[in-house]
Every structure is written in structure tokens, then in C-alpha cells.
Design a protein around this motif. Structure first.
Motif, PDB file in Angstrom:
ATOM      1  N   PRO A 138       0.820  -1.312  -0.062  1.00 25.23           N
ATOM      2  CA  PRO A 138      -0.104   0.063  -0.219  1.00 25.23           C
ATOM      3  C   PRO A 138       0.915   1.229  -0.083  1.00 25.23           C
ATOM      4  CG  PRO A 138      -0.801  -1.492   1.426  1.00 25.23           C
ATOM      5  CD  PRO A 138       0.526  -2.286   1.018  1.00 25.23           C
ATOM      6  N   GLY A 139       1.843   1.365   0.499  1.00 24.48           N
ATOM      7  CA  GLY A 139       2.668   2.522   0.656  1.00 24.48           C
ATOM      8  C   GLY A 139       3.620   2.911  -0.772  1.00 24.48           C
ATOM      9  N   ASN A 140       3.616   1.739  -1.563  1.00 21.96           N
ATOM     10  CA  ASN A 140       4.237   2.040  -2.770  1.00 21.96           C
ATOM     11  C   ASN A 140       3.727   3.093  -3.845  1.00 21.96           C
ATOM     12  OD1 ASN A 140       5.976   1.909  -5.345  1.00 21.96           O
ATOM     13  ND2 ASN A 140       6.552  -0.097  -4.730  1.00 21.96           N
ATOM     14  N   ALA A 141       3.590   4.270  -3.795  1.00 25.52           N
ATOM     15  CA  ALA A 141       2.596   5.171  -4.527  1.00 25.52           C
ATOM     16  C   ALA A 141       3.094   5.005  -6.121  1.00 25.52           C
ATOM     17  CB  ALA A 141       2.890   6.559  -4.035  1.00 25.52           C
ATOM     18  N   ALA A 142       4.404   4.903  -6.130  1.00 27.82           N
ATOM     19  CA  ALA A 142       4.865   5.141  -7.663  1.00 27.82           C
ATOM     20  C   ALA A 142       4.139   3.765  -8.449  1.00 27.82           C
ATOM     21  CB  ALA A 142       6.427   4.904  -7.766  1.00 27.82           C
ATOM     22  N   SER A 143       4.169   2.511  -7.563  1.00 27.86           N
ATOM     23  CA  SER A 143       3.845   1.456  -8.321  1.00 27.86           C
ATOM     24  C   SER A 143       2.269   1.620  -8.546  1.00 27.86           C
ATOM     25  CB  SER A 143       4.273   0.221  -7.425  1.00 27.86           C
ATOM     26  OG  SER A 143       3.892  -1.105  -8.300  1.00 27.86           O
ATOM     27  N   ARG A 144       1.642   2.025  -7.696  1.00 24.72           N
ATOM     28  CA  ARG A 144       0.139   2.071  -7.709  1.00 24.72           C
ATOM     29  C   ARG A 144      -0.218   2.888  -8.677  1.00 24.72           C
ATOM     30  NH1 ARG A 144      -1.705   4.077  -2.604  1.00 24.72           N
ATOM     31  NH2 ARG A 144      -3.983   3.498  -3.108  1.00 24.72           N
ATOM     32  N   ALA A 145       0.586   4.077  -8.984  1.00 21.04           N
ATOM     33  CA  ALA A 145       0.132   5.077  -9.899  1.00 21.04           C
ATOM     34  C   ALA A 145       0.526   4.319 -11.366  1.00 21.04           C
ATOM     35  CB  ALA A 145       0.996   6.172  -9.827  1.00 21.04           C
ATOM     36  N   LEU A 146       1.713   3.496 -11.444  1.00 22.44           N
ATOM     37  CA  LEU A 146       1.832   2.880 -12.862  1.00 22.44           C
ATOM     38  C   LEU A 146       0.746   2.025 -13.292  1.00 22.44           C
ATOM     39  CD1 LEU A 146       3.841   1.928 -15.121  1.00 22.44           C
ATOM     40  CD2 LEU A 146       4.621   0.204 -13.488  1.00 22.44           C
ATOM     41  N   VAL A 147       0.295   1.219 -12.358  1.00 19.54           N
ATOM     42  CA  VAL A 147      -0.823   0.167 -12.772  1.00 19.54           C
ATOM     43  C   VAL A 147      -2.189   1.070 -12.950  1.00 19.54           C
ATOM     44  CG1 VAL A 147       0.254  -1.734 -11.799  1.00 19.54           C
ATOM     45  CG2 VAL A 147      -1.335  -0.368 -10.438  1.00 19.54           C
ATOM     46  N   ARG A 148      -2.295   2.135 -12.381  1.00 16.57           N
ATOM     47  CA  ARG A 148      -3.561   2.722 -12.501  1.00 16.57           C
ATOM     48  C   ARG A 148      -3.602   3.486 -13.904  1.00 16.57           C
ATOM     49  NH1 ARG A 148      -3.381   5.736  -8.283  1.00 16.57           N
ATOM     50  NH2 ARG A 148      -4.615   4.433  -6.881  1.00 16.57           N
ATOM     51  N   ARG A 149      -2.381   4.050 -14.248  1.00 15.34           N
ATOM     52  CA  ARG A 149      -2.230   4.419 -15.722  1.00 15.34           C
ATOM     53  C   ARG A 149      -2.376   3.582 -16.758  1.00 15.34           C
ATOM     54  NH1 ARG A 149       2.124   7.114 -13.339  1.00 15.34           N
ATOM     55  NH2 ARG A 149       3.836   5.651 -14.235  1.00 15.34           N
ATOM     56  N   GLY A 151      -4.643   1.135 -16.664  1.00 17.96           N
ATOM     57  CA  GLY A 151      -5.786   0.604 -16.656  1.00 17.96           C
ATOM     58  C   GLY A 151      -6.106  -0.481 -15.574  1.00 17.96           C
ATOM     59  N   PHE A 152      -5.362  -0.755 -14.848  1.00 15.23           N
ATOM     60  CA  PHE A 152      -5.577  -1.707 -13.820  1.00 15.23           C
ATOM     61  C   PHE A 152      -6.851  -1.182 -12.591  1.00 15.23           C
ATOM     62  CE2 PHE A 152      -1.832  -3.565 -15.468  1.00 15.23           C
ATOM     63  CZ  PHE A 152      -1.745  -4.725 -15.046  1.00 15.23           C
ATOM     64  N   ARG A 153      -7.313  -2.195 -12.177  1.00 17.59           N
ATOM     65  CA  ARG A 153      -8.508  -1.795 -11.218  1.00 17.59           C
ATOM     66  C   ARG A 153      -8.038  -2.344  -9.707  1.00 17.59           C
ATOM     67  NH1 ARG A 153     -10.432  -5.177 -14.728  1.00 17.59           N
ATOM     68  NH2 ARG A 153     -10.702  -7.303 -14.003  1.00 17.59           N
ATOM     69  N   LEU A 154      -8.509  -1.591  -8.747  1.00 25.12           N
ATOM     70  CA  LEU A 154      -7.967  -2.230  -7.584  1.00 25.12           C
ATOM     71  C   LEU A 154      -9.116  -3.336  -7.052  1.00 25.12           C
ATOM     72  CD1 LEU A 154      -6.653  -2.266  -4.741  1.00 25.12           C
ATOM     73  CD2 LEU A 154      -8.086  -0.199  -4.160  1.00 25.12           C
ATOM     74  N   GLU A 155      -8.836  -4.299  -6.778  1.00 21.70           N
ATOM     75  CA  GLU A 155      -9.789  -5.380  -6.666  1.00 21.70           C
ATOM     76  C   GLU A 155      -9.757  -5.844  -5.096  1.00 21.70           C
ATOM     77  OE1 GLU A 155     -10.107  -7.868 -10.763  1.00 21.70           O
ATOM     78  OE2 GLU A 155      -9.015  -8.763  -9.316  1.00 21.70           O
ATOM     79  N   GLY A 156      -8.880  -5.761  -4.359  1.00 21.85           N
ATOM     80  CA  GLY A 156      -8.819  -6.075  -3.131  1.00 21.85           C
ATOM     81  C   GLY A 156      -7.432  -5.815  -2.111  1.00 21.85           C
ATOM     82  N   PHE A 157      -7.701  -6.201  -0.816  1.00 18.44           N
ATOM     83  CA  PHE A 157      -6.543  -6.003   0.018  1.00 18.44           C
ATOM     84  C   PHE A 157      -6.119  -7.499   0.651  1.00 18.44           C
ATOM     85  CE2 PHE A 157      -5.027  -5.241   4.396  1.00 18.44           C
ATOM     86  CZ  PHE A 157      -3.808  -4.618   4.106  1.00 18.44           C
ATOM     87  N   ALA A 175      -5.601  -5.519 -10.933  1.00 12.97           N
ATOM     88  CA  ALA A 175      -5.793  -6.444 -12.071  1.00 12.97           C
ATOM     89  C   ALA A 175      -6.199  -5.825 -13.347  1.00 12.97           C
ATOM     90  CB  ALA A 175      -6.622  -7.665 -11.670  1.00 12.97           C
ATOM     91  N   ILE A 176      -6.173  -6.536 -14.495  1.00 13.46           N
ATOM     92  CA  ILE A 176      -6.688  -6.141 -15.666  1.00 13.46           C
ATOM     93  C   ILE A 176      -6.916  -7.364 -16.421  1.00 13.46           C
ATOM     94  CG2 ILE A 176      -4.452  -5.774 -16.651  1.00 13.46           C
ATOM     95  CD1 ILE A 176      -5.804  -3.272 -18.211  1.00 13.46           C
ATOM     96  N   THR A 177      -8.024  -7.374 -17.412  1.00  8.24           N
ATOM     97  CA  THR A 177      -8.339  -8.629 -18.162  1.00  8.24           C
ATOM     98  C   THR A 177      -8.021  -8.022 -19.721  1.00  8.24           C
ATOM     99  OG1 THR A 177     -10.434  -7.864 -18.105  1.00  8.24           O
ATOM    100  CG2 THR A 177      -9.721  -9.560 -16.571  1.00  8.24           C
ATOM    101  N   ALA A 178      -8.064  -9.120 -20.543  1.00  6.30           N
ATOM    102  CA  ALA A 178      -7.871  -8.940 -21.920  1.00  6.30           C
ATOM    103  C   ALA A 178      -8.965  -7.831 -22.520  1.00  6.30           C
ATOM    104  CB  ALA A 178      -7.708 -10.185 -22.771  1.00  6.30           C
ATOM    105  N   SER A 179     -10.185  -7.907 -21.903  1.00  8.49           N
ATOM    106  CA  SER A 179     -11.519  -7.146 -22.472  1.00  8.49           C
ATOM    107  C   SER A 179     -11.356  -5.944 -21.775  1.00  8.49           C
ATOM    108  CB  SER A 179     -12.582  -7.971 -21.891  1.00  8.49           C
ATOM    109  OG  SER A 179     -12.671  -8.169 -20.694  1.00  8.49           O
TER     110      SER A 179
END
Length: 180
Positions: A138-149, A151-157, A175-179
Motif C-alpha cells: 500500500p505505501g508504494n505510491a509509484a507502483s500504484r500510479a503505474l498500474v492505474r495509468r 488501466g488496472f483496477r483495485l480489486e482488494g486487500f 488486475a486487468i483483463t484482456a477485455s
């Protein structure tokens, strides 16, 4: 731009992806050592040639993994980082878990964002995966921003999900799916 299709598995305007090779040990480990402050406490890429040999060998010799060096095309192919797909499961699941890192000299320049897009194209194309996951502290802001850019969605903790740096660490599951 020059034709570097013989060098790269995939390329974009600024980066190319190529497989890990034994000849990359010196450059990769030097970059990893230079990047310790950036990577800690999230990431521990190999810093010795022996550790690199084991790491690269596992990526290239295991069908449940795919490893990609991220190389800067404008800098003669210098290694800027890496993106790996780990724990690839086929069958009905067709999923893999991402591991990645930019080296300090390349951080914050958008190179890993471009590379992640290329890896996703390969994952959802030739590798025929349906889903990619990224488990991020959770504290890795750079990694979270990368996946958000990307198109990944937050699915859980997941509390105490992965053992990193001597302790069980909480992670967010993206996560992100092919669709998507």
C-alpha cells in the motif's frame, strides 16, 4: 527510427523489450546496485552476477514465467528496467502476476509506463493470457500510479500476503483483463 525488430520482441517510441540473457549480468547488476535507495523496501533485484544468473535462468527456463528487459532505444539499448510475468497459469485461468522495476537513472520518465503497455500487448496477444495481476504494498505510491495509468483496477486487500525483506507484507491486488 532504425529497424530494431531483430533486437526487440516489441518496441515503442522510446523503449524496446528483449529477453534476459547471460551477457546482461554486469549492466543489470550495476543498475540494481545504483538503484537500491529507489527500490527499498519494495524490491530486491539481483545485485551480483551469481544472483543475476539464477534470476535470469529462472525467467528463461520456466514456462510459468516470462521476463522482459526494458531498454532505452535512444540510449543504445541501455537497460532502463524490467517487467516480468510470474506464476503464469494456463487452462481456464490464463493469468499471470507482474513484477517490475525501473532503475534509478530511468525512473520518473514514463519509460516503464510505455514498457508495461508493450508487455500487456504480449500477454494478451502471443501469450494468450486473459488476466494480469499486480500485488503492491500500500505505501508504494509509484507502483500504484503505474498500474492505474495502465488501466488496472483495485480489486482488494490481502494482509500478510508476501514475505518480503524478512516480514509478511500487506498488499493491494490490482488486475486487468484482456477485455479491459
Amino acid at each position: 527510427m532504425s529497424d530494431d525488430s531483430a533486437v526487440y520482441l516489441a518496441s515503442g517510441p522510446r523503449v524496446g523489450l528483449r529477453p534476459f540473457s547471460p551477457g546482461d549480468a554486469e549492466e543489470f547488476t550495476a543498475r540494481a546496485r545504483e538503484s537500491r535507495e529507489l527500490h527499498r523496501p519494495w524490491l530486491f533485484p539481483p545485485c551480483t552476477t551469481e544472483a543475476y544468473a539464477a534470476y535470469a535462468g529462472a525467467l528463461t527456463g520456466d514456462p510459468a514465467r516470462a521476463g522482459f528487459l526494458v531498454c532505452e532505444r535512444a540510449d543504445g539499448g541501455a537497460i532502463a528496467g524490467f517487467v516480468n510475468i510470474n506464476n503464469i497459469v494456463r487452462g481456464a485461468f490464463r493469468s499471470g502476476a507482474l513484477g517490475y522495476g525501473a532503475f534509478a537513472h530511468a525512473a520518473g520518465r514514463g519509460l516503464l509506463t510505455e514498457a508495461l503497455g508493450l508487455v500487456m500487448d504480449r500477454a494478451f496477444g502471443p501469450l494468450e493470457l486473459h488476466r494480469l495481476e499486480a500485488n503492491i504494498q500500500p505505501g508504494n505510491a509509484a507502483s500504484r500510479a503505474l498500474v492505474r495509468r495502465a488501466g488496472f483496477r483495485l480489486e482488494g486487500f490481502s494482509p500478510a500476503m508476501l514475505h518480503i525483506d524478512g516480514a509478511w507484507r500487506d498488499h493491494e491486488r490490482w488486475a486487468i483483463t484482456a477485455s479491459d
